[in-house]
Design a protein around this motif. Sequence first.
Motif, PDB file in Angstrom:
ATOM      1  N   GLN A   1       0.828  -1.207   0.000  1.00 14.50           N
ATOM      2  CA  GLN A   1       0.000   0.000   0.000  1.00 14.50           C
ATOM      3  C   GLN A   1       0.861   1.255   0.000  1.00 14.50           C
ATOM      4  N   LEU A   2       1.960   1.198   0.715  1.00 17.15           N
ATOM      5  CA  LEU A   2       2.847   2.358   0.753  1.00 17.15           C
ATOM      6  C   LEU A   2       3.472   2.579  -0.615  1.00 17.15           C
ATOM      7  N   GLU A   3       3.848   1.490  -1.232  1.00 17.31           N
ATOM      8  CA  GLU A   3       4.419   1.578  -2.569  1.00 17.31           C
ATOM      9  C   GLU A   3       3.406   2.194  -3.534  1.00 17.31           C
ATOM     10  N   GLU A   4       2.145   1.723  -3.446  1.00 14.91           N
ATOM     11  CA  GLU A   4       1.086   2.258  -4.310  1.00 14.91           C
ATOM     12  C   GLU A   4       0.837   3.733  -4.029  1.00 14.91           C
ATOM     13  N   ALA A   5       0.852   4.090  -2.764  1.00 14.89           N
ATOM     14  CA  ALA A   5       0.614   5.487  -2.403  1.00 14.89           C
ATOM     15  C   ALA A   5       1.722   6.373  -2.945  1.00 14.89           C
ATOM     16  N   CYS A   6       2.951   5.859  -2.900  1.00 12.92           N
ATOM     17  CA  CYS A   6       4.079   6.632  -3.433  1.00 12.92           C
ATOM     18  C   CYS A   6       3.959   6.814  -4.932  1.00 12.92           C
ATOM     19  N   LYS A   7       3.532   5.752  -5.593  1.00  6.68           N
ATOM     20  CA  LYS A   7       3.375   5.836  -7.053  1.00  6.68           C
ATOM     21  C   LYS A   7       2.282   6.833  -7.419  1.00  6.68           C
TER      22      LYS A   7
END
Lengths: 149, 240
Positions: free
Chosen positions: B135-141
Amino acid sequence: MRYNERELLSLARQPAEKAAEILMRVPKKGSVLKKRLVKLVVNFLFYFRTDEAEPIGALLLEHCRITKEEENVFSISFIEEPERKYCFECDSEEQCQEWIEALKRASYEFMRRSLIFYRNEIQKMTGKDPLEQYGISEEARFQLGTRKQ
Amino acid sequence: MKLNERSVAHYATCDSPADHAGFLRKRVERHHHHAHHHHATSYQRRWFVLKGNLLFYFEERESREPVGLVVLEGCTVELCEAAEEFAFAIRFDDAGARAYVLVADGQAAMEAWVKALSRASFDYMRLVVRELEKQLEEACKSLAACRKSPRRSSSSGRKRHLSNPALLPLQEKPPPPLPPRRRSAASSATGSPAPGLSPAMPESPVSPETACFSKLHSWYGQEIAALRREWQERQKRGHP
């Protein structure tokens, strides 16, 4: 202290996160390096004689320190007795580093810190608490800033 | 089998916070049952402390050493149809394994314990961490994507979130099921990963397998510092 040895033995038979034959020395007077099958399962490190199905012993990996010693060698010690070291001599420096990294991450406490970190970051970025959907956002163990490290 | 008991006991009693604690009555297990022998079930009141996937119990709250430990990995927790009210049981897959029958003081206490114990396994914690990592990765993207697209002025700045519609809100995924119990070696040897999770996590900068904390923290910290500055500037413009 009583404990459910049967379940721990069962855990030792589970697929491991990491396993290898490594020379190991326990912190006992006069003990020498012996070849052991060393197996990491969740937050336990099991060690076996190489031809036996049941482990000789298990180390709970909470509040422990993983230290690089000399070449190819690392040790595990516990915070209340830092001089008592379990020593492991690997085949190569690479294998040694891999085990050090794996063992540092193998504690429940490490995972808890990871979770709190990710939760905090996601919350800062999106304004939403990612744990709400799990129904565990109120649980004390996932709170920020209330835990002593 | 040896266990580093001194260290384990130290972990139990040191001042790292417990995940749950309280008095429970623990059923005393008899090892032999004679067909014609009628024995009353008895319970012992103990102080229980849950830390991670380990459930310790002490004779008294002030006791300096635990009398026992239940390693919880692979267990299930069930409500119990014992004669006692507010009883629940910790059970393991193993055919011959005994169950731990515990009795709480009341409904709320029982529910709190069952909830805490059901989620106590290392496997479950690892599942949640990996989910959040994704989720953090997605939020960063999403953040990177929305920076590139033109920004609309935000109408309400009261809520601390990006009102830009290009930023995807967290997907409303159903909570992942509790991971399948680790089965004893007698049955299936490999625990299947929970649905929706790939068995092998690809290496990514955010993966705990590859990055160390401080690197990760500073990497995201820079993004977030920039984001905060932008947000604050928008606030100043939006609210005279």
